[in-house]
Design an enzyme around this catalytic site. Structure first.
Site, PDB file in Angstrom:
ATOM      1  N   GLY A  71       0.825  -1.210   0.000  1.00 50.80           N
ATOM      2  CA  GLY A  71       0.000   0.000   0.000  1.00 50.80           C
ATOM      3  C   GLY A  71       0.855   1.253   0.000  1.00 50.80           C
ATOM      4  N   THR A  72       1.945   1.217   0.727  1.00 53.95           N
ATOM      5  CA  THR A  72       2.829   2.392   0.815  1.00 53.95           C
ATOM      6  C   THR A  72       3.381   2.738  -0.568  1.00 53.95           C
ATOM      7  OG1 THR A  72       3.412   1.789   3.074  1.00 53.95           O
ATOM      8  CG2 THR A  72       4.928   3.275   1.928  1.00 53.95           C
ATOM      9  N   GLN A 178      -7.836   0.117   3.657  1.00 50.63           N
ATOM     10  CA  GLN A 178      -8.677  -0.533   4.679  1.00 50.63           C
ATOM     11  C   GLN A 178     -10.077  -0.876   4.161  1.00 50.63           C
ATOM     12  OE1 GLN A 178      -7.673  -1.657   7.491  1.00 50.63           O
ATOM     13  NE2 GLN A 178      -5.700  -0.628   7.738  1.00 50.63           N
ATOM     14  N   GLY A 199      -2.428  -6.042  -0.301  1.00 49.36           N
ATOM     15  CA  GLY A 199      -2.854  -7.443  -0.173  1.00 49.36           C
ATOM     16  C   GLY A 199      -3.023  -7.919   1.257  1.00 49.36           C
ATOM     17  N   HIS A 200      -2.093  -7.510   2.135  1.00 44.10           N
ATOM     18  CA  HIS A 200      -2.098  -8.140   3.471  1.00 44.10           C
ATOM     19  C   HIS A 200      -3.228  -7.652   4.370  1.00 44.10           C
ATOM     20  CE1 HIS A 200      -0.010  -5.045   6.118  1.00 44.10           C
ATOM     21  NE2 HIS A 200       0.286  -4.559   4.939  1.00 44.10           N
ATOM     22  N   THR A 236      10.780  -7.187 -11.562  1.00 44.04           N
ATOM     23  CA  THR A 236      10.203  -8.525 -11.753  1.00 44.04           C
ATOM     24  C   THR A 236       9.078  -8.730 -10.751  1.00 44.04           C
ATOM     25  OG1 THR A 236      12.309  -9.315 -12.564  1.00 44.04           O
ATOM     26  CG2 THR A 236      10.762 -10.991 -11.805  1.00 44.04           C
ATOM     27  N   CYS A 324       4.595   4.770  20.651  1.00 44.13           N
ATOM     28  CA  CYS A 324       5.642   4.946  21.654  1.00 44.13           C
ATOM     29  C   CYS A 324       6.906   5.431  20.949  1.00 44.13           C
ATOM     30  CB  CYS A 324       5.902   3.616  22.340  1.00 44.13           C
ATOM     31  SG  CYS A 324       7.001   3.770  23.718  1.00 44.13           S
TER      32      CYS A 324
HETATM   33  N1  PLP Z   1      -2.756   3.125   4.127  1.00 48.48           N
HETATM   34  C1  PLP Z   1      -3.504   2.701   5.147  1.00 48.48           C
HETATM   35  C2  PLP Z   1      -4.822   3.347   5.414  1.00 48.48           C
HETATM   36  C3  PLP Z   1      -3.051   1.670   5.970  1.00 48.48           C
HETATM   37  O1  PLP Z   1      -3.791   1.259   6.988  1.00 48.48           O
HETATM   38  C4  PLP Z   1      -1.793   1.088   5.688  1.00 48.48           C
HETATM   39  C5  PLP Z   1      -1.246   0.025   6.557  1.00 48.48           C
HETATM   40  O2  PLP Z   1      -1.568  -0.067   7.721  1.00 48.48           O
HETATM   41  C6  PLP Z   1      -1.061   1.550   4.588  1.00 48.48           C
HETATM   42  C7  PLP Z   1      -1.567   2.583   3.820  1.00 48.48           C
HETATM   43  C8  PLP Z   1       0.267   0.966   4.222  1.00 48.48           C
HETATM   44  O3  PLP Z   1       0.084  -0.298   3.610  1.00 48.48           O
HETATM   45  P1  PLP Z   1       1.313  -1.334   3.516  1.00 48.48           P
HETATM   46  O4  PLP Z   1       1.515  -1.876   4.893  1.00 48.48           O
HETATM   47  O5  PLP Z   1       0.853  -2.379   2.575  1.00 48.48           O
HETATM   48  O6  PLP Z   1       2.470  -0.582   3.021  1.00 48.48           O
END
Ligand code: PLP
Length: 388
Positions: A71-72, A178, A199-200, A236, A324
């Site tokens: 996602g990042t 989410q 995916g996760h 890849t 923290c």
């Molecule tokens: N965006 C949101 C709203 C998330 O909750 C998260 C992960 O917690 C991310 C982006 C980042 O996703 P990833 O862990 O796959 O990089």
């Protein structure tokens, strides 16, 4: 001790069917999908199938799917890619409650001379759409607003927002990490230009994500190199991950109703019971516009970390609204943006469920929580302060 996992917004268990479908792609069908030979070609066929499965869940065309690593990466690629395609525009609009995957990128852009507007939220965690409209101008290249908040589960009215933004010719990106698998999407009928998923968060493995790019939306590639993903994301492919994500999307479509009925009922049962049995507790976030699996509850006058430690002793996994950092407990930026008082923000716990949770797990947690809160309050400096 049995693990009771209520931290599904952090990551989810890989579904058995997903794992089974991935396995051949490690040691047996390990060819490179870009290779000319049949051995690699059959892997390419499977990637094509995964792309079609993801597109079906999102309601879009397979050609609009770019596989990424997480996602990042999808968020970074969307923001940097959109800005690189529109170099004459220098303004980005986002919100104060985004995940760091978006917020950190926007704050970095600010240090490179971009104007970044972070919209605030109200007590329920909702945006003021008039303020957004007021901020849209000719210098705005991109608006990036999350679909639902990872800490509170609050869902933003993304379709009207995307409509307002794209009607002005501005690119709209949403972080839907989410949301995918919990809320039905039909991107072919939506003005959203760019959408990120991971995916996760939906029972696929870690290390695979997607950036959806609507046909006609121009973005520059973020990773340069080979011609993978039609030249839009070099590198890849993570074949087993992509295969797993395809299967997870197929399962998500089948299980969406369960998320919105059984999982929601378990979440509501947990939430209602804890509010009743633990005095001075409150739910954070708009109760009417929330993901079905998420509950963020503040227990006043106790530290979230202390609650987590005691829950952990019973095998219950949740997460807190504080981070923290270097010994000082900073309350979550999301709860602070919502104006949640200090004593409540510090004692906030996020329970996030999935279709793998059971009634017994909820009942066990309902039984244990009141004694945990009572015990911590007896030790709490906040409570002694107040009673002095
Ligand atoms: N965006 C949101 C709203 C998330 O909750 C998260 C992960 O917690 C991310 C982006 C980042 O996703 P990833 O862990 O796959 O990089």
């Amino acid at each position: 001790m049995k693990t009771i996992y209520f931290d599904n917004n952090a990551t989810t268990r890989v579904a058995d069917e997903v794992w089974e479908e991935m396995q051949p792609y490690f040691c047996r069908l390990y060819g490179n999908p870009s290779s000319m030979h049949t051995f690699g070609g059959q892997v390419g066929v499977k990637i094509r199938e995964a792309r079609e499965r993801v597109a079906r869940l999102l309601g879009c065309d397979p050609s609009e799917i770019i596989f990424t690593s997480c996602g990042t990466e999808s968020d970074s690629s969307a923001i940097h890619g959109a800005l690189a395609a529109l170099p004459q525009k220098r303004k980005v609009i986002t919100t104060r409650v985004e995940h760091p995957a978006v917020l950190a990128v926007c704050r970095d852009l600010e240090s490179h001379g971009f104007t970044v507007v972070e919209l605030g939220v109200d007590k329920l965690g909702q945006l003021d759409l008039n303020e957004l409209e007021h901020q849209l101008d000719n210098d705005t290249a991109l608006v990036t607003i999350m679909y639902a908040n990872n800490e509170t589960g609050v869902i933003f009215p993304i379709e009207p927002i995307a409509e307002m933004v794209t009607n002005r010719g501005i690119i709209f990106h949403t972080d839907a990490v989410q949301v995918v698998g919990k809320v039905p999407l039909n991107l072919a009928q939506s003005p959203i230009n760019l959408l990120s998923l991971s995916g996760h968060k939906l029972h696929a493995p870690k290390g695979v994500g997607v950036l959806y790019v609507k046909k006609g939306t121009r973005i520059a590639p973020f990773l340069l190199g080979g011609h993978q993903e039609s030249g839009r994301r070099a590198g890849t492919e993570n074949v087993p991950g992509i295969v797993g994500l395809g299967k997870a999307c197929e399962l998500a479509a089948q299980n969406m109703a369960d998320e919105n009925t059984r999982v929601k009922r378990l979440r509501d049962k947990l939430e209602k019971a804890l509010l009743k049995s633990c005095p001075d507790s409150r739910v954070n976030g708009d109760p009417d516009h929330r993901l079905p699996n998420t509950s963020n509850i503040s227990f006043e006058y106790v530290e979230g970390e202390a609650i987590l430690l005691l829950l952990d002793r019973h095998g219950v996994c949740a997460s807190s609204g504080s981070a923290c950092t270097s010994g000082s407990l900073e309350p979550s930026h999301v709860l602070r943006a919502m104006g949640v008082p200090f004593t409540a923000a510090h004692g906030s716990i996020r329970f996030s469920l999935s279709r793998f949770n059971t009634e017994d797990e909820v009942d066990f947690t309902i039984e244990k929580m009141p004694e945990i809160i009572h015990r911590l309050r007896e030790l709490s400096p906040f409570v002694h302060e107040i009673s002095r």
